[in-house]
Design an enzyme around this catalytic site. Structure first.
Site, short mmCIF file in Angstrom:
data_model
loop_
_atom_site.label_atom_id
_atom_site.label_comp_id
_atom_site.label_asym_id
_atom_site.label_seq_id
_atom_site.Cartn_x
_atom_site.Cartn_y
_atom_site.Cartn_z
N ASP A 1 0.82 -1.22 0.00
CA ASP A 1 0.00 0.00 0.00
C ASP A 1 0.86 1.27 0.00
O ASP A 1 0.65 2.17 0.84
CB ASP A 1 -0.91 0.04 1.25
N GLU B 1 -11.59 0.02 -2.76
CA GLU B 1 -10.72 0.61 -1.73
C GLU B 1 -9.58 1.37 -2.42
O GLU B 1 -9.54 1.47 -3.65
CB GLU B 1 -10.15 -0.50 -0.82
O1 FUB Z 1 -3.09 -3.51 3.67
C1 FUB Z 1 -4.37 -3.78 4.18
C2 FUB Z 1 -5.40 -3.47 3.17
O2 FUB Z 1 -5.19 -4.26 2.00
C3 FUB Z 1 -5.39 -2.06 2.66
O3 FUB Z 1 -5.89 -1.13 3.57
C4 FUB Z 1 -6.16 -2.25 1.43
O4 FUB Z 1 -6.15 -1.18 0.56
C5 FUB Z 1 -5.53 -3.50 0.85
O5 FUB Z 1 -4.37 -3.23 0.14
#
Ligand code: FUB
Length: 366
Positions: free
Chosen positions: A55, A267
């Site tokens: 991320d 997301e």
């Molecule tokens: O790294 C945890 C979660 O996985 C992140 O918050 C999301 O965007 C996904 O990459």
């Protein structure tokens, strides 16, 4: 580790754009790491290889690139559809003089133990600079297992950061990213469905409709949930307004529907501005694209345009887009080093805006 591994020196540029990861806090030490012998199938190589990172939120502060990623760790928590196995507990900050240069690990800058309200799952962070202060924004679960977004403040891009005692008032869900507009306003974009809990909210109110990852989502023929935006207060510690949901429309001006999995928001919202347009890029989650949509202002509505980054190895896809000396780059992750969904490694690749303003789709695999 996957089956096809062998020990090779870490300090080897296998691709012009990617630098191999180097151990913490050093800039010129060669180390032995395990990497796949199928490296040539990847567009770029891992930037860090002595621990797992994901991320990546990249920014240029004072002419240097700083990267604020998640710090993936192995844990005993079993994998589930709500991402419980992403059980991260702290953050490191990294810097690079150029996207093809060496990377420096500045070490741990914040841990769950430093945040009074955070109990676990320190997921994807971001950072912003204003008036010489640096703000690290991060989601974490509180003692009721509800995601909130916190902020920690420092005098340098590499911390140390001191967490505010409470989460940002009115914050919820995950994946904060903070965009500085040309007029000096800052906006936070946030939200993620399934494990990110966005589907449990309507109009900023918590309405728990069940424990399954899809409980609370709209029907497939209803508009999909969008990311949330809120302008930041002058001191960067709170929202200056009631958060609003962003609309993402198709080419006919109709909302992208919840059933449109290849285009709907899941997301990892990120904003960059190019030729006076606002580009919202985001992960479509369970279909694994980084898609993008364009608007004339930070609030939208945004119109879907296409794909920035095709699916990477691993279940998640999460990125940031940054301009460095007039060239654009995407920082992203995959699971090249581990072969495991929750143990990821960050990478970087060039990103190209075409003459018509569209983004050339990037294939993470050759
Ligand atoms: O790294 C945890 C979660 O996985 C992140 O918050 C999301 O965007 C996904 O990459």
């Amino acid at each position: 580790m996957n089956n096809l591994v062998k020990l090779i020196p870490a300090y080897c540029a296998l691709f012009a754009i990617a630098s191999c990861g180097k151990p913490s806090e050093t800039t010129d030490v060669t180390s032995e790491i395990e990497v796949s012998d199928t490296t040539s199938k990847y567009l770029s190589q891992p930037l860090i290889s002595d621990h797992y990172t994901a991320d990546p939120s990249a920014h240029v502060f004072d002419g240097k690139i700083y990267i604020y990623p998640s710090h993936d760790v192995e844990s005993d928590v079993p994998e589930d559809d709500l991402g419980a196995h992403f059980n991260m507990m702290d953050y490191h900050v990294y810097s690079m003089d150029s996207p093809s240069g060496a990377i420096t690990d500045h070490g741990k800058v914040l841990g769950a133990e430093d945040v009074p309200w955070a109990k676990r799952q320190l997921w994807a962070p971001d950072a912003a600079e204003k008036d010489g202060k640096y703000y690290l924004y991060f989601p974490a679960k509180d003692d009721k297992d509800i995601f909130k977004i916190g902020v920690a403040v420092g005098d340098s891009p590499i911390g140390p950061f001191t967490a505010q005692p409470e989460p940002i008032k009115g914050s919820y869900s995950i994946d904060p990213s903070v965009f500085e507009d040309s007029d000096g306003s800052y906006y936070m974009y946030f939200g993620g469905i399934w494990g990110g809990q966005l589907q449990k909210y309507r109009n900023n109110k918590f309405e728990d409709k069940g424990a399954a990852p899809t409980d609370g989502l709209p029907a497939d023929d209803e508009p999909a949930l969008g990311p949330i935006i809120a302008k930041m207060s002058d001191d960067m510690l709170q929202f200056a307004e009631t958060p609003k949901e962003i609309k993402i429309l198709d080419e006919n001006g109709a909302p992208i529907l919840n059933g449109d999995n290849d285009r709907r928001f899941f997301e990892a919202a990120w904003i960059h501005k190019y030729m006076d347009k606002y580009y919202l890029s985001y992960s479509t989650g369970d279909t694994h694209f980084i898609a993008y949509a364009i608007a004339d202002n930070p609030y939208g509505p945004f119109t879907y345009q296409g794909v920035v980054l095709n699916p990477v190895e691993g279940w998640t896809n999460h990125h940031s887009i940054v301009e460095v000396d007039g060239n654009w780059f995407i920082y992203y992750h995959d699971t090249q080093l581990s072969g495991k969904t929750h143990l990821r490694n960050i990478k970087v690749a060039p990103l190209k805006h075409l003459e018509d303003g569209s983004i050339q789709t990037i294939n993470p695999l050759n």
